[in-house]
Design a protein around this motif. Structure first.
Motif, mmCIF file in Angstrom:
data_model
loop_
_atom_site.group_PDB
_atom_site.id
_atom_site.type_symbol
_atom_site.label_atom_id
_atom_site.label_comp_id
_atom_site.label_asym_id
_atom_site.label_seq_id
_atom_site.Cartn_x
_atom_site.Cartn_y
_atom_site.Cartn_z
ATOM 1 N N CYS A 141 81.989 -37.690 2.039
ATOM 2 C CA CYS A 141 81.806 -36.590 3.111
ATOM 3 C C CYS A 141 81.288 -35.998 3.014
ATOM 4 O O CYS A 141 80.364 -35.173 4.511
ATOM 5 C CB CYS A 141 83.715 -37.157 2.801
ATOM 6 S SG CYS A 141 84.114 -38.926 3.213
ATOM 7 N N GLU A 142 81.322 -35.009 2.672
ATOM 8 C CA GLU A 142 80.856 -33.494 2.621
ATOM 9 C C GLU A 142 79.743 -33.302 2.827
ATOM 10 O O GLU A 142 78.481 -32.692 2.981
ATOM 11 C CB GLU A 142 81.424 -32.311 1.835
ATOM 12 C CG GLU A 142 80.552 -31.297 1.637
ATOM 13 C CD GLU A 142 82.154 -30.213 0.899
ATOM 14 O OE1 GLU A 142 81.168 -28.635 1.026
ATOM 15 O OE2 GLU A 142 82.647 -30.549 -0.369
ATOM 16 N N GLN A 143 78.952 -34.208 1.386
ATOM 17 C CA GLN A 143 77.244 -33.936 1.145
ATOM 18 C C GLN A 143 77.157 -35.406 2.156
ATOM 19 O O GLN A 143 75.623 -34.571 3.205
ATOM 20 C CB GLN A 143 77.079 -35.449 0.286
ATOM 21 C CG GLN A 143 75.377 -35.706 -0.037
ATOM 22 C CD GLN A 143 75.584 -36.608 -1.076
ATOM 23 O OE1 GLN A 143 75.775 -35.917 -2.372
ATOM 24 N NE2 GLN A 143 74.292 -37.615 -1.116
ATOM 25 N N HIS A 198 84.541 -41.848 8.568
ATOM 26 C CA HIS A 198 84.634 -41.547 6.662
ATOM 27 C C HIS A 198 85.752 -40.953 6.026
ATOM 28 O O HIS A 198 86.254 -40.829 5.704
ATOM 29 C CB HIS A 198 83.506 -41.179 6.454
ATOM 30 C CG HIS A 198 82.340 -42.203 5.922
ATOM 31 N ND1 HIS A 198 80.852 -41.331 5.384
ATOM 32 C CD2 HIS A 198 82.355 -43.202 6.888
ATOM 33 C CE1 HIS A 198 79.946 -42.093 6.589
ATOM 34 N NE2 HIS A 198 81.255 -43.773 6.925
ATOM 35 N N GLU A 199 86.128 -39.665 6.604
ATOM 36 C CA GLU A 199 87.193 -38.614 6.552
ATOM 37 C C GLU A 199 88.534 -39.599 6.695
ATOM 38 O O GLU A 199 89.120 -39.325 5.727
ATOM 39 C CB GLU A 199 86.768 -37.493 7.446
ATOM 40 C CG GLU A 199 86.240 -36.706 7.389
ATOM 41 C CD GLU A 199 85.899 -35.477 7.551
ATOM 42 O OE1 GLU A 199 86.346 -34.789 8.742
ATOM 43 O OE2 GLU A 199 85.419 -34.412 7.095
ATOM 44 N N ALA A 200 88.299 -40.008 7.485
ATOM 45 C CA ALA A 200 90.023 -41.039 8.030
ATOM 46 C C ALA A 200 90.181 -41.625 6.632
ATOM 47 O O ALA A 200 92.104 -42.520 6.667
ATOM 48 C CB ALA A 200 89.854 -41.173 9.709
ATOM 49 N N VAL A 201 88.665 -42.145 6.815
ATOM 50 C CA VAL A 201 89.204 -44.044 5.087
ATOM 51 C C VAL A 201 89.955 -42.898 4.090
ATOM 52 O O VAL A 201 90.842 -43.329 3.551
ATOM 53 C CB VAL A 201 87.741 -44.727 5.011
ATOM 54 C CG1 VAL A 201 88.006 -44.921 4.330
ATOM 55 C CG2 VAL A 201 87.739 -45.303 6.780
ATOM 56 N N VAL A 202 88.677 -42.313 3.416
ATOM 57 C CA VAL A 202 89.578 -41.333 2.452
ATOM 58 C C VAL A 202 90.427 -40.827 3.055
ATOM 59 O O VAL A 202 91.465 -40.975 1.898
ATOM 60 C CB VAL A 202 88.300 -40.419 1.856
ATOM 61 C CG1 VAL A 202 88.890 -39.632 0.496
ATOM 62 C CG2 VAL A 202 86.937 -41.032 2.409
#
Length: 231
Positions: free
Chosen positions: A128-130, A193-197
């Motif tokens: 996510c950060e990448q 993406h962040e919400a999924v993770v």
């Protein structure tokens, strides 16, 4: 048809040696698949056996085997007049593709929330950060996005689902340019993406599936909007 050997020229000698040990049909299959992934072969391009055989350095028989395999996967089609061509996705096919993505990737997210290890979840967070750090570089964004989704598939720990999703993901190459060239879509994708993770980190299967389905739904809306505007 663009020039697929460009991608091949960038491969290391060790990779070349490994591929040369493969059966001809498998070599041809991987070569054409890579050309599709790199968009060196585009939807509607004609695929002539003689040209491909010369490019790859094989006889026409393994080329024919590879094309038959690609046709069975829906990546190429046989036209009675023009011969073998890279498949083109119409409106109905695009909506069907995204419907299956929503169902299957949603299932992968649900399973990931149940089975992903702490190491795997940490890797998803790193990805996510990448992705966020790739803003401004369309090629890197697309690569980071692909890596994130492939890691998510692996976190499901279901080999049959992973195999189906990888085949489905390959079909996405027929859609052409990614939707991630839109700045707003890029920002929204970071949050999605962040919400999924985050849901996977909490081991909340329902929330993970819901978040992933919302992500695919948003991507589908952007894709269909582009498809209609290009008609």
């Amino acid at each position: 048809m663009k020039n697929p050997p460009t991608a091949r020229a960038k491969k290391s000698n060790s990779t070349e040696a490994l591929e040369n040990d493969l059966p001809g049909g498998e070599r041809a299959y991987r070569y054409i698949r890579q050309a599709l992934a790199n968009q060196q072969l585009m939807p509607g391009d004609r695929l002539r056996e003689v040209e491909l055989a010369k490019m790859i350095g094989l006889s026409r028989t393994p080329i024919r085997e590879a094309l038959a395999r690609l046709e069975s996967e829906g990546l190429v089609v046989h036209d009675a007049t023009l011969g073998i061509m890279v498949a083109e996705l119409d409106y109905s096919m695009v909506t069907e593709l995204y419907f299956m993505r929503e169902v299957l990737e949603g299932t992968a997210a649900r399973l990931a929330a149940q089975h992903a290890s702490s190491v795997e979840i940490s890797l998803l967070e790193d990805m996510c950060e990448q992705y966020a750090n790739s803003v401004g570089d369309d090629a890197q964004l697309a690569s980071s996005n692909r890596q994130f989704h492939e890691m998510l598939y692996n976190c499901s720990h279901n080999r049959y689902l992973i195999k189906i999703l990888k085949t489905l993901h390959d079909t996405l190459t027929l859609l052409g340019n990614t939707t991630l060239t839109d700045p707003k879509r890029v920002k929204d994708t970071i949050k999605e993406h962040e919400a999924v993770v985050a849901s996977i980190r909490k081991h909340d299967p329902e929330a993970a599936e819901k978040a992933l389905r919302a992500h695919i739904y948003a991507s589908q809306k952007m894709r269909i909007r582009r498809l209609i505007s290009n008609q």
